[in-house]
Design an enzyme around this catalytic site. Structure first.
Site, PDB file in Angstrom:
ATOM      1  N   ARG A 230      20.006  44.897  39.420  1.00 57.50           N
ATOM      2  CA  ARG A 230      20.630  45.163  38.213  1.00 57.50           C
ATOM      3  C   ARG A 230      20.177  43.803  37.415  1.00 57.50           C
ATOM      4  O   ARG A 230      20.242  43.972  36.080  1.00 57.50           O
ATOM      5  CB  ARG A 230      21.992  45.373  38.435  1.00 57.50           C
ATOM      6  CG  ARG A 230      22.585  46.708  38.790  1.00 57.50           C
ATOM      7  CD  ARG A 230      24.102  46.554  38.890  1.00 57.50           C
ATOM      8  NE  ARG A 230      24.379  45.901  37.525  1.00 57.50           N
ATOM      9  CZ  ARG A 230      25.384  44.960  37.544  1.00 57.50           C
ATOM     10  NH1 ARG A 230      26.078  44.859  38.780  1.00 57.50           N
ATOM     11  NH2 ARG A 230      25.857  44.475  36.368  1.00 57.50           N
TER      12      ARG A 230
ATOM     13  N   CYS B 149      34.140  48.067  38.585  1.00 53.30           N
ATOM     14  CA  CYS B 149      33.519  46.649  38.993  1.00 53.30           C
ATOM     15  C   CYS B 149      33.882  46.268  40.332  1.00 53.30           C
ATOM     16  O   CYS B 149      35.254  46.375  40.567  1.00 53.30           O
ATOM     17  CB  CYS B 149      33.975  45.852  37.675  1.00 53.30           C
ATOM     18  SG  CYS B 149      33.247  44.084  37.977  1.00 53.30           S
TER      19      CYS B 149
ATOM     20  N   ARG C  59      38.696  44.949  35.265  1.00 54.33           N
ATOM     21  CA  ARG C  59      38.009  44.469  34.112  1.00 54.33           C
ATOM     22  C   ARG C  59      38.544  45.339  32.963  1.00 54.33           C
ATOM     23  O   ARG C  59      37.815  46.113  32.260  1.00 54.33           O
ATOM     24  CB  ARG C  59      36.229  44.501  34.354  1.00 54.33           C
ATOM     25  CG  ARG C  59      35.884  43.325  35.243  1.00 54.33           C
ATOM     26  CD  ARG C  59      34.283  43.100  35.398  1.00 54.33           C
ATOM     27  NE  ARG C  59      33.672  42.697  34.307  1.00 54.33           N
ATOM     28  CZ  ARG C  59      32.395  42.604  34.606  1.00 54.33           C
ATOM     29  NH1 ARG C  59      31.873  42.817  35.493  1.00 54.33           N
ATOM     30  NH2 ARG C  59      31.741  41.848  33.756  1.00 54.33           N
TER      31      ARG C  59
ATOM     32  N   LYS D 270      19.258  39.324  30.985  1.00 49.68           N
ATOM     33  CA  LYS D 270      19.932  40.654  30.893  1.00 49.68           C
ATOM     34  C   LYS D 270      21.196  40.624  30.044  1.00 49.68           C
ATOM     35  O   LYS D 270      21.563  41.514  29.402  1.00 49.68           O
ATOM     36  CB  LYS D 270      20.267  40.913  32.454  1.00 49.68           C
ATOM     37  CG  LYS D 270      21.449  41.940  32.516  1.00 49.68           C
ATOM     38  CD  LYS D 270      21.705  42.090  34.161  1.00 49.68           C
ATOM     39  CE  LYS D 270      22.944  41.400  34.266  1.00 49.68           C
ATOM     40  NZ  LYS D 270      24.549  42.001  33.960  1.00 49.68           N
ATOM     41  N   ASN D 271      22.054  39.583  30.099  1.00 47.16           N
ATOM     42  CA  ASN D 271      23.157  39.467  29.538  1.00 47.16           C
ATOM     43  C   ASN D 271      22.955  39.063  27.710  1.00 47.16           C
ATOM     44  O   ASN D 271      23.896  39.451  27.082  1.00 47.16           O
ATOM     45  CB  ASN D 271      24.135  38.366  29.953  1.00 47.16           C
ATOM     46  CG  ASN D 271      24.689  38.747  31.204  1.00 47.16           C
ATOM     47  OD1 ASN D 271      24.392  39.818  31.682  1.00 47.16           O
ATOM     48  ND2 ASN D 271      25.486  37.727  31.699  1.00 47.16           N
TER      49      ASN D 271
ATOM     50  N   ASP E 112      28.884  33.095  36.620  1.00 45.67           N
ATOM     51  CA  ASP E 112      27.920  33.943  37.319  1.00 45.67           C
ATOM     52  C   ASP E 112      26.933  33.155  38.269  1.00 45.67           C
ATOM     53  O   ASP E 112      26.083  33.576  38.690  1.00 45.67           O
ATOM     54  CB  ASP E 112      26.777  34.335  36.060  1.00 45.67           C
ATOM     55  CG  ASP E 112      27.459  35.508  35.316  1.00 45.67           C
ATOM     56  OD1 ASP E 112      28.390  36.386  35.794  1.00 45.67           O
ATOM     57  OD2 ASP E 112      27.143  35.840  34.331  1.00 45.67           O
TER      58      ASP E 112
HETATM   59  C1  UD1 Z   1      30.161  39.012  30.587  1.00 41.67           C
HETATM   60  C2  UD1 Z   1      28.761  38.988  31.360  1.00 41.67           C
HETATM   61  C3  UD1 Z   1      29.188  38.689  32.767  1.00 41.67           C
HETATM   62  C4  UD1 Z   1      30.033  37.268  33.073  1.00 41.67           C
HETATM   63  C5  UD1 Z   1      31.127  37.360  31.911  1.00 41.67           C
HETATM   64  C6  UD1 Z   1      31.821  36.012  31.821  1.00 41.67           C
HETATM   65  C7  UD1 Z   1      27.388  40.304  30.237  1.00 41.67           C
HETATM   66  C8  UD1 Z   1      26.700  41.683  30.280  1.00 41.67           C
HETATM   67  N1  UD1 Z   1      28.190  40.045  31.299  1.00 41.67           N
HETATM   68  O1  UD1 Z   1      30.805  40.047  31.148  1.00 41.67           O
HETATM   69  O2  UD1 Z   1      28.045  38.363  33.613  1.00 41.67           O
HETATM   70  O3  UD1 Z   1      30.203  37.045  34.259  1.00 41.67           O
HETATM   71  O4  UD1 Z   1      30.859  37.539  30.615  1.00 41.67           O
HETATM   72  O5  UD1 Z   1      30.929  34.843  31.621  1.00 41.67           O
HETATM   73  O6  UD1 Z   1      26.991  39.604  29.162  1.00 41.67           O
HETATM   74  N2  UD1 Z   1      39.260  40.553  29.949  1.00 41.67           N
HETATM   75  C9  UD1 Z   1      40.197  41.083  29.536  1.00 41.67           C
HETATM   76  N3  UD1 Z   1      40.381  42.021  28.690  1.00 41.67           N
HETATM   77  C10 UD1 Z   1      39.356  42.395  27.930  1.00 41.67           C
HETATM   78  C11 UD1 Z   1      38.086  41.823  28.216  1.00 41.67           C
HETATM   79  C12 UD1 Z   1      38.073  40.757  29.368  1.00 41.67           C
HETATM   80  O7  UD1 Z   1      41.444  40.569  30.198  1.00 41.67           O
HETATM   81  O8  UD1 Z   1      39.216  43.446  27.059  1.00 41.67           O
HETATM   82  C13 UD1 Z   1      39.002  39.503  30.784  1.00 41.67           C
HETATM   83  C14 UD1 Z   1      38.158  40.061  32.148  1.00 41.67           C
HETATM   84  O9  UD1 Z   1      38.914  40.815  33.100  1.00 41.67           O
HETATM   85  C15 UD1 Z   1      37.802  38.803  32.862  1.00 41.67           C
HETATM   86  C16 UD1 Z   1      37.649  37.930  31.368  1.00 41.67           C
HETATM   87  O10 UD1 Z   1      38.465  38.282  30.545  1.00 41.67           O
HETATM   88  O11 UD1 Z   1      38.687  38.252  33.735  1.00 41.67           O
HETATM   89  C17 UD1 Z   1      36.194  37.629  31.193  1.00 41.67           C
HETATM   90  O12 UD1 Z   1      35.605  38.788  30.681  1.00 41.67           O
HETATM   91  P1  UD1 Z   1      34.489  39.038  29.615  1.00 41.67           P
HETATM   92  O13 UD1 Z   1      34.251  37.588  29.320  1.00 41.67           O
HETATM   93  O14 UD1 Z   1      34.880  39.864  28.956  1.00 41.67           O
HETATM   94  O15 UD1 Z   1      33.247  39.215  30.424  1.00 41.67           O
HETATM   95  P2  UD1 Z   1      32.292  40.429  30.274  1.00 41.67           P
HETATM   96  O16 UD1 Z   1      31.651  40.559  28.994  1.00 41.67           O
HETATM   97  O17 UD1 Z   1      32.445  41.762  30.745  1.00 41.67           O
END
Ligand code: UD1
Length: 419
Positions: free
Chosen positions: A398, A116, A121, A22-23, A306
């Site tokens: 999902r 979320c 997030r 999925k990711n 995850d």
């Molecule tokens: C992706 C995965 C999710 C997984 C996560 C961490 C997908 C669709 N989802 O989510 O399953 O749990 O990686 O491995 O691939 N953050 C910020 N600012 C930002 C972006 C992120 O502070 O602009 C923080 C988030 O709040 C969180 C951390 O960074 O605490 C990790 O987030 P991120 O790696 O971005 O996760 P996702 O890409 O949303």
């Protein structure tokens, strides 16, 4: 509303094939907007999040169809770069369309993505990076208007945290930008490499994916191609964990071994025997699992957030004490209350959860609160005495295609019931 009804106590036995991740599928679907001509993504899981991404593509004027496990997208003439709020809210990953639309159309109007369950997030890293590349971004009450009237330009971007989504968004924006983009402290997850492999097959110039520094040289155009999505390592670990918690014997098929190397040792330390042969992983669980001392979630190649919930479910019945430390998301212990209701002994304090293994869980009526917590409750139900009902199955749908069918095929007593 649907629920899963599980009668626990059967050791799972048999083979489980893995669909695509999925990711990986979601950013790949967004990436198809960047390509002229037709793109076929094979091994695509049939999940509600994938269907949402297809609806976004259709809305933007791409032709998009899904037949069995292949999605075909023709992005020759996207006619809008606006995504309505309802579509943006369907899933958090809708935000990866931002980089893709900006890269292809030079503008986009989107909304902050769906709320979320895992805590705040933010998308500040995404927006800061795109601004540095020349996007003008205006925020109006949940809506984002982004324009790059002179096109996007490559630049050096240092991420203060290796965010998966931000790395993907920058890659999507950079492949058609002018000049070179260098992302330092980039996410190194295998799904980042899958996106890079796909984009390279379409004509992009990307180096360093899987490492901390990714270099992308912009090209004039990308052409669609046929691409097979990498297998779902998180679903893979979930099913192996189902084998472990039930004392079963499972063979997982269609796996790229290296993608799970950060979790398989945990199952081995808990007493499972793991053998790998080609694209298959074989698990044989002991009569009683053993606790593993400490598990700290970290960005890849660390222990993935995850799988924290599903491995916690496994450790609830392991002999000894396992300490979890969740370092990625603020609210990722929402499965704990339900596990405790099923007889688990878990103490949470801040980002730490201490699990003292019990001999047996007992069935209960519980609800999934997010995707992976839902999977954890299903696993607990498979191991518990008596009947477990898991409500709010839409969270599980999902990320796991037909979970009840897959588990039933290896001997589980599990049914989906519409209420
Ligand atoms: C992706 C995965 C999710 C997984 C996560 C961490 C997908 C669709 N989802 O989510 O399953 O749990 O990686 O491995 O691939 N953050 C910020 N600012 C930002 C972006 C992120 O502070 O602009 C923080 C988030 O709040 C969180 C951390 O960074 O605490 C990790 O987030 P991120 O790696 O971005 O996760 P996702 O890409 O949303």
């Amino acid at each position: 509303m649907q629920k899963l009804v599980i009668k626990g106590g059967t050791a799972l036995e048999g083979e489980i094939p893995l669909w695509g991740a999925k990711n990986s599928a979601l950013p790949l679907l967004a990436a198809t907007i960047l390509c002229k001509g037709e793109t076929a993504l094979e091994n695509c899981p049939r999940l509600t999040d994938v269907f949402s991404a297809c609806r976004i593509l259709t809305h933007t004027g791409c032709r998009c169809s899904m037949n069995e496990h292949t999605v075909v997208v023709c992005a020759d003439a996207p006619d809008t770069s606006e995504i309505p709020e309802t579509l943006m809210q369907e899933m958090r990953s809708s935000i990866v369309f931002l980089g893709a639309l900006l890269g292809r159309m030079g503008s986009c109007q989107v909304y902050y993505p769906g709320g979320c369950e895992l805590g705040p997030r933010p998308i500040d890293l995404h927006l800061d990076a795109l601004s540095r590349m020349g996007a003008q971004i205006e925020r109006y009450d949940g809506r984002l208007e982004c324009k790059a009237p002179n096109g996007l330009c490559g630049c050096n971007i240092h991420l203060k945290f290796p965010s998966v989504g931000a790395t993907e968004n920058i890659m999507l924006a950079a492949v058609l930008a002018k000049g070179e983009t260098v992302i330092s402290n980039a996410a190194r997850e295998p799904e980042i490499c899958d996106l890079a492999r796909f984009l390279r097959k379409c004509g992009a110039l990307i180096k360093g994916d899987g490492e901390s520094t990714i270099r992308i040289k912009g090209v004039k155009e990308l052409k669609g191609c046929n691409y097979r999505i990498m297998p779902d390592r998180i679903a893979g670990i979930t099913y192996l964990s189902a084998g472990a918690i039930t004392g079963g014997t499972l063979k997982l098929l269609g796996v790229k071994n290296s993608c799970m190397d950060n979790v398989l040792p945990v199952l081995e330390q808990s007493g499972c025997r793991i053998d790998r042969a080609g694209d298959a992983i074989y698990l044989r669980a002991p009569k009683r699992l053993k606790a593993v001392s400490r598990l700290r979630t970290m960005p890849h190649p660390g222990f993935p957030t995850d799988v924290q919930a599903v491995i916690m479910a496994v450790m609830t019945v392991a002999e000894g004490v396992t300490v979890f430390e969740e370092n990625i998301f603020e609210c990722r212990y929402r499965h704990v209350d339900a596990l405790v209701q099923m007889g688990a002994e878990i103490c949470v304090s801040g980002r730490t959860a201490v699990v003292s293994g019990v001999k047996k869980l007992c069935g209960a009526h519980v609800a999934a609160t997010d995707l992976r917590s839902g999977a954890a409750l299903v696993l607990a139900g498979l191991a518990a005495d008596g009947i477990t009902e898991v409500r709010q199955v839409y969270h599980i749908d999902r990320g796991y295609e037909a979970i009840e069918k897959i588990l039933k095929d290896v001997g589980a007593d599990i049914r989906r019931i519409s209420q």
